[in-house]
Write a protein that holds these residues in place. Structure first.
Motif, short mmCIF file in Angstrom:
data_model
loop_
_atom_site.label_atom_id
_atom_site.label_comp_id
_atom_site.label_asym_id
_atom_site.label_seq_id
_atom_site.Cartn_x
_atom_site.Cartn_y
_atom_site.Cartn_z
N VAL A 1 0.79 -1.17 0.01
CA VAL A 1 -0.17 0.15 -0.14
C VAL A 1 1.04 1.18 -0.04
CG1 VAL A 1 -1.52 1.30 1.53
CG2 VAL A 1 -1.91 -1.20 1.16
N THR B 1 1.91 5.10 1.04
CA THR B 1 1.91 5.82 2.13
C THR B 1 2.47 7.07 1.58
OG1 THR B 1 3.76 5.04 3.17
CG2 THR B 1 1.79 3.90 3.72
N ASP C 1 -3.62 9.91 3.74
CA ASP C 1 -4.83 10.08 4.72
C ASP C 1 -4.53 9.50 6.18
OD1 ASP C 1 -7.30 9.51 6.10
OD2 ASP C 1 -8.15 9.39 4.08
N THR D 1 -5.16 7.21 -0.62
CA THR D 1 -6.40 6.66 -1.12
C THR D 1 -6.51 7.04 -2.81
OG1 THR D 1 -7.72 8.47 -0.64
CG2 THR D 1 -7.58 6.67 0.93
N LEU E 1 -5.55 -0.34 -7.62
CA LEU E 1 -6.35 0.06 -6.69
C LEU E 1 -6.67 -1.31 -5.77
CD1 LEU E 1 -8.73 2.54 -8.18
CD2 LEU E 1 -6.71 3.19 -7.09
N SER E 2 -6.70 -1.29 -4.37
CA SER E 2 -7.09 -2.23 -3.47
C SER E 2 -8.63 -2.63 -3.76
CB SER E 2 -6.77 -1.93 -2.17
OG SER E 2 -7.10 -2.90 -1.31
N VAL F 1 -10.51 -0.15 1.80
CA VAL F 1 -11.33 0.98 1.47
C VAL F 1 -11.31 2.09 2.69
CG1 VAL F 1 -13.36 1.95 0.48
CG2 VAL F 1 -12.51 -0.22 -0.14
N ILE F 2 -11.03 3.31 2.34
CA ILE F 2 -11.09 4.15 3.37
C ILE F 2 -12.12 5.14 2.82
CG2 ILE F 2 -10.18 6.23 4.77
CD1 ILE F 2 -7.63 4.61 4.81
N LYS F 3 -13.23 5.60 3.68
CA LYS F 3 -14.13 6.61 3.40
C LYS F 3 -14.81 6.19 1.74
CE LYS F 3 -11.96 10.00 6.25
NZ LYS F 3 -11.16 11.25 6.13
N LYS G 1 -13.24 4.98 -0.54
CA LYS G 1 -12.13 5.17 -1.59
C LYS G 1 -10.99 4.00 -1.37
CE LYS G 1 -12.31 10.10 -2.11
NZ LYS G 1 -11.05 11.28 -2.14
N PRO G 2 -10.61 3.08 -2.50
CA PRO G 2 -9.78 2.14 -2.43
C PRO G 2 -8.52 2.72 -2.13
CG PRO G 2 -10.49 2.41 -4.51
CD PRO G 2 -11.34 3.21 -3.76
N LEU G 3 -7.68 2.01 -1.65
CA LEU G 3 -5.99 2.23 -1.16
C LEU G 3 -5.18 2.26 -2.58
CD1 LEU G 3 -5.13 1.05 2.48
CD2 LEU G 3 -6.34 3.28 1.53
#
Length: 128
Positions: free
Chosen positions: A4, A6, A25, A37, A84-85, A89-91, A93-95
């Motif tokens: 992922v 960062t 994020d 994301t 993309l993952s 997912v955050i909010k 949106k995929p990571l």
């Protein structure tokens, strides 16, 4: 599985430019660095010698057709699904993953370039 991205990840353009991502994020962190994301890459700029940007590691060598102006790359289109993952997912949106890549544009050059990940910014969290 792929790592992922960062804050601290290094993206590179096809003209040799490399720039470190300076924000992530903070909802999810890896060793204190926020994850990236989908969509975070849009608007990302690679700098040139004459036009440095925060986090620039190596300048983008792209020039205007007459070679008089720097033409550093900018990411304008979101990464395709392969980068993309599908599970993290955050909010909504995929990571972004280390497999992310795409097309760049340049204001002073009509030829598009490409971008990819030189370093994901961490070596702990993987996702599919």
């Amino acid at each position: 599985m792929a790592l992922v991205l960062t804050e601290g990840a290094v993206l590179q353009c096809s003209h040799g430019g490399q720039t470190k991502v300076t924000t992530g994020d903070p909802t999810v962190t890896v060793k204190g660095h926020g994850v990236l994301t989908a969509g975070a890459e849009v608007g990302f700029q690679f700098g040139a010698l004459e036009v440095p940007v925060p986090g620039m590691v190596t300048p983008c060598a792209a020039r205007s057709p007459d070679l008089t102006k720097p033409a550093p790359c900018t990411i304008q289109v979101p990464a395709p699904p392969a980068g993309l993952s599908k599970k993290l997912v955050i909010k909504g949106k995929p990571l972004l993953l280390a497999t992310a890549a795409g097309v760049t544009i340049s204001v002073n050059s009509p030829a598009p370039g490409t971008w990819s990940v030189a370093h994901p910014g961490q070596a702990i969290l993987e996702a599919t």
